[in-house]
Design an enzyme around this catalytic site. Structure first.
Site, PDB file in Angstrom:
ATOM      1  N   HIS A  56       5.215   8.137  -6.032  1.00  0.00           N
ATOM      2  CA  HIS A  56       6.659   8.226  -6.280  1.00  0.00           C
ATOM      3  C   HIS A  56       7.072   7.575  -7.595  1.00  0.00           C
ATOM      4  O   HIS A  56       8.244   7.627  -7.965  1.00  0.00           O
ATOM      5  CB  HIS A  56       7.454   7.678  -5.093  1.00  0.00           C
ATOM      6  CG  HIS A  56       7.530   6.192  -4.991  1.00  0.00           C
ATOM      7  ND1 HIS A  56       6.690   5.446  -4.192  1.00  0.00           N
ATOM      8  CD2 HIS A  56       8.354   5.303  -5.581  1.00  0.00           C
ATOM      9  CE1 HIS A  56       7.010   4.163  -4.298  1.00  0.00           C
ATOM     10  NE2 HIS A  56       8.021   4.050  -5.137  1.00  0.00           N
ATOM     11  N   ASP A 107       0.988   8.590  -1.109  1.00  0.00           N
ATOM     12  CA  ASP A 107       1.779   8.007  -2.203  1.00  0.00           C
ATOM     13  C   ASP A 107       0.895   7.311  -3.242  1.00  0.00           C
ATOM     14  O   ASP A 107       0.895   6.097  -3.365  1.00  0.00           O
ATOM     15  CB  ASP A 107       2.806   7.018  -1.608  1.00  0.00           C
ATOM     16  CG  ASP A 107       3.923   6.685  -2.587  1.00  0.00           C
ATOM     17  OD1 ASP A 107       3.965   7.294  -3.673  1.00  0.00           O
ATOM     18  OD2 ASP A 107       4.737   5.805  -2.258  1.00  0.00           O
ATOM     19  N   GLN A 133      11.413  -2.850  -4.128  1.00  0.00           N
ATOM     20  CA  GLN A 133      11.482  -1.831  -5.182  1.00  0.00           C
ATOM     21  C   GLN A 133      11.249  -2.510  -6.532  1.00  0.00           C
ATOM     22  O   GLN A 133      11.757  -3.596  -6.774  1.00  0.00           O
ATOM     23  CB  GLN A 133      12.816  -1.119  -5.196  1.00  0.00           C
ATOM     24  CG  GLN A 133      12.922  -0.016  -4.168  1.00  0.00           C
ATOM     25  CD  GLN A 133      13.291  -0.514  -2.797  1.00  0.00           C
ATOM     26  OE1 GLN A 133      13.393  -1.709  -2.584  1.00  0.00           O
ATOM     27  NE2 GLN A 133      13.465   0.402  -1.880  1.00  0.00           N
ATOM     28  N   GLY A 134      10.511  -1.836  -7.367  1.00  0.00           N
ATOM     29  CA  GLY A 134      10.115  -2.442  -8.635  1.00  0.00           C
ATOM     30  C   GLY A 134       8.689  -2.952  -8.555  1.00  0.00           C
ATOM     31  O   GLY A 134       8.027  -3.118  -9.570  1.00  0.00           O
ATOM     32  N   ASP A 135       8.243  -3.195  -7.345  1.00  0.00           N
ATOM     33  CA  ASP A 135       6.836  -3.550  -7.135  1.00  0.00           C
ATOM     34  C   ASP A 135       6.008  -2.319  -6.796  1.00  0.00           C
ATOM     35  O   ASP A 135       4.780  -2.387  -6.737  1.00  0.00           O
ATOM     36  CB  ASP A 135       6.698  -4.552  -5.985  1.00  0.00           C
ATOM     37  CG  ASP A 135       7.284  -5.905  -6.333  1.00  0.00           C
ATOM     38  OD1 ASP A 135       7.098  -6.339  -7.487  1.00  0.00           O
ATOM     39  OD2 ASP A 135       7.938  -6.513  -5.470  1.00  0.00           O
ATOM     40  N   SER A 136       6.678  -1.225  -6.539  1.00  0.00           N
ATOM     41  CA  SER A 136       5.979   0.002  -6.157  1.00  0.00           C
ATOM     42  C   SER A 136       4.834   0.313  -7.096  1.00  0.00           C
ATOM     43  O   SER A 136       4.943   0.112  -8.306  1.00  0.00           O
ATOM     44  CB  SER A 136       6.927   1.185  -6.196  1.00  0.00           C
ATOM     45  OG  SER A 136       7.609   1.272  -4.988  1.00  0.00           O
TER      46      SER A 136
HETATM   47  N1  ARG Z   1       9.882   1.849  -2.961  1.00  0.00           N
HETATM   48  C1  ARG Z   1       9.825   0.589  -3.601  1.00  0.00           C
HETATM   49  C2  ARG Z   1       9.561   0.760  -5.083  1.00  0.00           C
HETATM   50  O1  ARG Z   1       9.688   1.862  -5.540  1.00  0.00           O
HETATM   51  C3  ARG Z   1       8.925  -0.389  -2.925  1.00  0.00           C
HETATM   52  C4  ARG Z   1       9.570  -0.894  -1.729  1.00  0.00           C
HETATM   53  C5  ARG Z   1       8.760  -1.856  -0.992  1.00  0.00           C
HETATM   54  N2  ARG Z   1       9.621  -2.386   0.013  1.00  0.00           N
HETATM   55  C6  ARG Z   1       9.275  -3.332   0.855  1.00  0.00           C
HETATM   56  N3  ARG Z   1      10.171  -3.774   1.681  1.00  0.00           N
HETATM   57  N4  ARG Z   1       8.061  -3.805   0.844  1.00  0.00           N
HETATM   58  O2  ARG Z   1       9.424  -0.189  -5.825  1.00  0.00           O
END
Ligand code: ARG
Length: 267
Positions: free
Chosen positions: A73, A120, A208-211
Protein backbone atom coordinates in the site's frame (compact mmCIF):
# COMPACT_ATOMS: atom_id res chain seq x y z
CA UNK A 1 18.86 -15.95 2.28
CA UNK A 2 20.54 -16.76 -0.94
CA UNK A 3 17.69 -15.77 -3.24
CA UNK A 4 17.85 -12.24 -1.99
CA UNK A 5 21.43 -11.62 -2.97
CA UNK A 6 20.60 -9.87 -6.17
CA UNK A 7 23.72 -9.15 -8.16
CA UNK A 8 24.40 -5.44 -7.90
CA UNK A 9 26.09 -5.52 -11.26
CA UNK A 10 22.82 -6.52 -12.81
CA UNK A 11 20.84 -3.84 -11.11
CA UNK A 12 23.43 -1.12 -11.63
CA UNK A 13 22.68 -1.14 -15.32
CA UNK A 14 19.17 -0.03 -14.77
CA UNK A 15 17.11 1.01 -17.73
CA UNK A 16 13.53 2.10 -17.59
CA UNK A 17 12.13 -1.27 -18.52
CA UNK A 18 8.48 -1.44 -17.72
CA UNK A 19 7.52 -4.21 -15.36
CA UNK A 20 4.12 -5.43 -16.31
CA UNK A 21 1.23 -3.07 -15.99
CA UNK A 22 1.50 0.27 -14.32
CA UNK A 23 -1.61 0.42 -12.22
CA UNK A 24 -3.77 3.43 -11.55
CA UNK A 25 -3.16 6.59 -9.60
CA UNK A 26 -3.84 5.18 -6.14
CA UNK A 27 -2.20 7.37 -3.55
CA UNK A 28 0.37 5.94 -1.20
CA UNK A 29 -1.53 5.43 2.02
CA UNK A 30 0.71 7.63 4.11
CA UNK A 31 0.46 10.82 2.17
CA UNK A 32 -2.16 12.15 4.49
CA UNK A 33 0.07 11.38 7.50
CA UNK A 34 -1.47 9.73 10.49
CA UNK A 35 0.06 8.07 13.50
CA UNK A 36 3.42 6.37 14.00
CA UNK A 37 5.68 4.41 16.43
CA UNK A 38 3.89 4.74 19.77
CA UNK A 39 5.46 4.16 23.17
CA UNK A 40 8.91 3.53 21.76
CA UNK A 41 12.33 5.05 22.05
CA UNK A 42 15.17 6.30 19.92
CA UNK A 43 17.48 3.80 18.32
CA UNK A 44 21.27 3.86 18.48
CA UNK A 45 23.09 4.34 15.21
CA UNK A 46 23.84 1.02 13.50
CA UNK A 47 21.44 -1.17 15.46
CA UNK A 48 19.17 -1.90 12.48
CA UNK A 49 21.39 -0.94 9.54
CA UNK A 50 19.01 -2.34 6.90
CA UNK A 51 16.01 -0.14 7.72
CA UNK A 52 15.26 2.67 5.24
CA UNK A 53 12.82 5.52 4.86
CA UNK A 54 10.78 6.16 1.72
CA UNK A 55 9.87 9.68 0.64
CA UNK A 56 6.24 8.58 0.35
CA UNK A 57 6.12 8.42 4.14
CA UNK A 58 6.79 4.73 4.66
CA UNK A 59 9.54 2.50 5.93
CA UNK A 60 11.27 -0.40 4.25
CA UNK A 61 14.17 -2.81 4.52
CA UNK A 62 17.10 -3.63 2.30
CA UNK A 63 16.70 -7.20 1.10
CA UNK A 64 19.51 -6.77 -1.43
CA UNK A 65 21.94 -3.84 -1.80
CA UNK A 66 19.71 -2.40 -4.48
CA UNK A 67 16.26 -3.66 -3.52
CA UNK A 68 13.92 -2.50 -0.76
CA UNK A 69 11.00 -4.47 0.67
CA UNK A 70 8.05 -2.31 1.74
CA UNK A 71 4.26 -2.53 2.04
CA UNK A 72 2.16 -2.93 -1.11
CA UNK A 73 0.00 0.00 0.00
CA UNK A 74 3.05 2.29 0.03
CA UNK A 75 3.50 2.11 -3.75
CA UNK A 76 1.31 2.95 -6.70
CA UNK A 77 1.63 -0.39 -8.45
CA UNK A 78 4.12 -2.41 -10.47
CA UNK A 79 6.26 -0.85 -13.16
CA UNK A 80 8.74 1.94 -13.74
CA UNK A 81 8.71 4.49 -10.94
CA UNK A 82 11.45 7.05 -10.48
CA UNK A 83 9.43 9.21 -8.13
CA UNK A 84 10.51 7.82 -4.77
CA UNK A 85 13.55 8.73 -2.75
CA UNK A 86 14.92 6.16 -0.35
CA UNK A 87 17.10 7.21 2.58
CA UNK A 88 19.33 4.84 4.54
CA UNK A 89 22.57 4.67 6.43
CA UNK A 90 21.55 6.59 9.53
CA UNK A 91 18.84 6.69 12.15
CA UNK A 92 18.84 10.45 11.56
CA UNK A 93 17.34 11.35 8.21
CA UNK A 94 19.17 14.69 8.25
CA UNK A 95 22.55 13.26 9.19
CA UNK A 96 25.48 13.70 6.82
CA UNK A 97 25.83 9.91 6.99
CA UNK A 98 22.39 9.39 5.51
CA UNK A 99 22.38 8.51 1.82
CA UNK A 100 19.43 9.02 -0.48
CA UNK A 101 18.89 7.12 -3.72
CA UNK A 102 15.98 6.92 -6.15
CA UNK A 103 13.54 4.21 -7.10
CA UNK A 104 13.64 2.83 -10.64
CA UNK A 105 11.20 -0.08 -10.71
CA UNK A 106 8.49 -1.43 -8.46
CA UNK A 107 7.21 -4.98 -8.18
CA UNK A 108 4.05 -5.11 -6.12
CA UNK A 109 2.64 -8.43 -4.93
CA UNK A 110 0.34 -9.64 -7.72
CA UNK A 111 -2.27 -10.56 -5.12
CA UNK A 112 -2.15 -7.21 -3.31
CA UNK A 113 -5.58 -5.98 -2.34
CA UNK A 114 -6.21 -2.40 -1.33
CA UNK A 115 -9.52 -3.40 0.18
CA UNK A 116 -8.31 -6.18 2.44
CA UNK A 117 -4.61 -5.31 2.63
CA UNK A 118 -3.94 -8.88 1.59
CA UNK A 119 -0.47 -9.52 0.19
CA UNK A 120 0.68 -6.15 1.46
CA UNK A 121 4.21 -6.14 0.15
CA UNK A 122 6.24 -4.69 -2.69
CA UNK A 123 9.83 -4.57 -3.86
CA UNK A 124 11.50 -1.38 -5.05
CA UNK A 125 14.64 -1.44 -7.20
CA UNK A 126 17.05 1.43 -6.56
CA UNK A 127 19.18 3.43 -8.95
CA UNK A 128 22.25 2.84 -6.79
CA UNK A 129 23.16 0.18 -4.24
CA UNK A 130 23.49 0.94 -0.56
CA UNK A 131 26.69 -0.19 1.07
CA UNK A 132 24.76 -1.55 4.03
CA UNK A 133 23.86 -4.97 5.41
CA UNK A 134 20.67 -6.61 4.19
CA UNK A 135 18.04 -8.14 6.47
CA UNK A 136 17.19 -11.83 6.47
CA UNK A 137 13.56 -12.66 5.77
CA UNK A 138 11.73 -15.33 7.75
CA UNK A 139 11.18 -18.28 5.42
CA UNK A 140 9.06 -20.39 7.76
CA UNK A 141 6.79 -19.75 10.73
CA UNK A 142 9.25 -20.93 13.37
CA UNK A 143 9.88 -17.45 14.69
CA UNK A 144 6.38 -16.08 14.15
CA UNK A 145 5.83 -15.89 17.91
CA UNK A 146 7.22 -14.25 21.02
CA UNK A 147 8.41 -10.69 21.34
CA UNK A 148 9.17 -8.54 18.33
CA UNK A 149 10.63 -5.13 17.66
CA UNK A 150 9.01 -2.74 15.21
CA UNK A 151 10.57 0.51 14.05
CA UNK A 152 9.94 3.57 11.97
CA UNK A 153 10.06 7.32 11.51
CA UNK A 154 6.35 7.75 12.03
CA UNK A 155 4.75 10.00 14.58
CA UNK A 156 4.48 9.00 18.20
CA UNK A 157 0.75 9.12 18.77
CA UNK A 158 -2.48 8.45 16.99
CA UNK A 159 -3.77 11.46 15.18
CA UNK A 160 -0.48 13.32 15.04
CA UNK A 161 0.92 14.00 11.60
CA UNK A 162 4.38 14.90 12.85
CA UNK A 163 7.20 12.96 11.26
CA UNK A 164 10.18 11.83 13.24
CA UNK A 165 13.58 12.90 12.09
CA UNK A 166 15.11 10.05 14.10
CA UNK A 167 14.22 6.38 13.98
CA UNK A 168 12.21 4.98 16.88
CA UNK A 169 11.55 1.38 17.86
CA UNK A 170 9.25 -0.44 20.25
CA UNK A 171 8.77 -4.02 21.41
CA UNK A 172 5.43 -5.72 20.86
CA UNK A 173 4.17 -9.25 21.55
CA UNK A 174 2.72 -11.84 19.24
CA UNK A 175 -1.08 -12.06 19.17
CA UNK A 176 -2.59 -15.20 17.64
CA UNK A 177 -4.65 -14.87 14.46
CA UNK A 178 -7.73 -16.19 16.25
CA UNK A 179 -7.46 -13.65 19.07
CA UNK A 180 -6.71 -10.84 16.63
CA UNK A 181 -9.63 -11.86 14.46
CA UNK A 182 -11.96 -11.92 17.42
CA UNK A 183 -10.91 -8.44 18.49
CA UNK A 184 -11.37 -6.92 15.06
CA UNK A 185 -14.53 -8.95 14.54
CA UNK A 186 -16.15 -6.97 17.37
CA UNK A 187 -16.11 -3.85 15.24
CA UNK A 188 -17.23 -5.75 12.19
CA UNK A 189 -13.86 -5.95 10.56
CA UNK A 190 -13.38 -9.43 9.29
CA UNK A 191 -9.76 -9.52 8.48
CA UNK A 192 -6.54 -11.01 9.54
CA UNK A 193 -5.81 -13.38 6.74
CA UNK A 194 -3.28 -16.15 6.97
CA UNK A 195 -0.88 -13.72 5.34
CA UNK A 196 -1.11 -11.42 8.36
CA UNK A 197 0.40 -11.55 11.82
CA UNK A 198 -0.73 -9.40 14.75
CA UNK A 199 1.29 -7.90 17.58
CA UNK A 200 0.46 -5.65 20.51
CA UNK A 201 1.52 -4.47 23.93
CA UNK A 202 -0.14 -1.92 26.17
CA UNK A 203 0.63 1.58 24.99
CA UNK A 204 2.98 0.35 22.30
CA UNK A 205 2.39 0.01 18.60
CA UNK A 206 3.37 1.04 15.13
CA UNK A 207 1.24 3.58 13.32
CA UNK A 208 0.64 5.17 9.92
CA UNK A 209 3.95 6.41 8.64
CA UNK A 210 5.61 3.26 9.87
CA UNK A 211 3.98 1.22 7.13
CA UNK A 212 6.33 -0.84 5.07
CA UNK A 213 8.84 -0.96 7.90
CA UNK A 214 9.91 -4.15 9.61
CA UNK A 215 8.72 -6.23 12.53
CA UNK A 216 11.82 -8.20 13.53
CA UNK A 217 13.15 -10.57 16.14
CA UNK A 218 16.36 -12.38 16.87
CA UNK A 219 16.75 -15.96 15.70
CA UNK A 220 18.58 -18.73 17.54
CA UNK A 221 21.90 -17.57 16.14
CA UNK A 222 21.36 -14.03 17.37
CA UNK A 223 20.72 -12.40 14.03
CA UNK A 224 17.74 -10.28 13.10
CA UNK A 225 15.00 -11.89 11.12
CA UNK A 226 12.22 -9.90 9.48
CA UNK A 227 8.89 -11.41 10.53
CA UNK A 228 6.44 -8.75 9.46
CA UNK A 229 5.81 -5.62 7.40
CA UNK A 230 3.83 -2.80 9.05
CA UNK A 231 0.45 -2.91 7.34
CA UNK A 232 -2.58 -1.60 9.24
CA UNK A 233 -4.46 -1.24 12.49
CA UNK A 234 -7.47 0.49 14.03
CA UNK A 235 -6.00 3.64 15.44
CA UNK A 236 -2.70 3.17 17.22
CA UNK A 237 -1.98 1.34 20.45
CA UNK A 238 -5.70 1.17 21.20
CA UNK A 239 -6.69 -1.43 23.71
CA UNK A 240 -7.99 -4.53 21.92
CA UNK A 241 -6.74 -3.48 18.51
CA UNK A 242 -3.37 -5.04 17.74
CA UNK A 243 -1.12 -3.82 14.97
CA UNK A 244 -1.49 -5.97 11.87
CA UNK A 245 1.55 -6.92 9.82
CA UNK A 246 2.11 -8.65 6.53
CA UNK A 247 3.49 -12.07 7.46
CA UNK A 248 6.83 -12.37 5.73
CA UNK A 249 7.11 -16.15 6.08
CA UNK A 250 4.02 -16.60 3.91
CA UNK A 251 5.44 -14.24 1.27
CA UNK A 252 9.05 -15.39 1.22
CA UNK A 253 8.70 -17.60 -1.83
CA UNK A 254 6.75 -14.97 -3.76
CA UNK A 255 9.26 -12.31 -2.74
CA UNK A 256 12.04 -14.45 -4.22
CA UNK A 257 10.00 -14.66 -7.43
CA UNK A 258 9.55 -10.89 -7.36
CA UNK A 259 13.28 -10.39 -6.98
CA UNK A 260 13.91 -12.63 -9.97
CA UNK A 261 11.36 -10.70 -12.03
CA UNK A 262 12.97 -7.38 -11.10
CA UNK A 263 16.37 -8.78 -11.92
CA UNK A 264 15.27 -9.99 -15.33
CA UNK A 265 13.53 -6.71 -16.17
CA UNK A 266 16.56 -4.71 -15.16
CA UNK A 267 19.20 -6.88 -16.78
N1 ARG B 1 -1.34 1.78 7.56
C1 ARG B 1 -0.35 2.41 8.34
C2 ARG B 1 0.67 3.09 7.46
O1 ARG B 1 0.39 3.22 6.30
C3 ARG B 1 0.23 1.53 9.39
C4 ARG B 1 -0.71 1.38 10.49
C5 ARG B 1 -0.22 0.53 11.56
N2 ARG B 1 -1.17 0.67 12.62
C6 ARG B 1 -1.06 0.10 13.79
N3 ARG B 1 -1.96 0.36 14.69
N4 ARG B 1 -0.07 -0.71 14.03
O2 ARG B 1 1.64 3.65 7.91
Amino acid sequence: MREFRVQSAVLVTVVAAVLGLVTGPALAADDDGHERIVGGSRVDEGTYPWVVRLSVGCGGTLVAPQVVLTAGHCVKGSGADTSMRITGGSVDLDSSRAQTVRSTQVYRAPGYSDATKGDDWALIALDQPFDLPTVTLASDTRYDQGRFTVMGWGSTKEGSATQQRKLRAVDVDYVSDSSCDRKYGKIGMEIVGSDMICAARTGKDSCQGDSGGPLVRLDATGSWLQIGIVSWGYGCARKNFPGVYGQVSTFSHDIAVGLAVLRSRLA
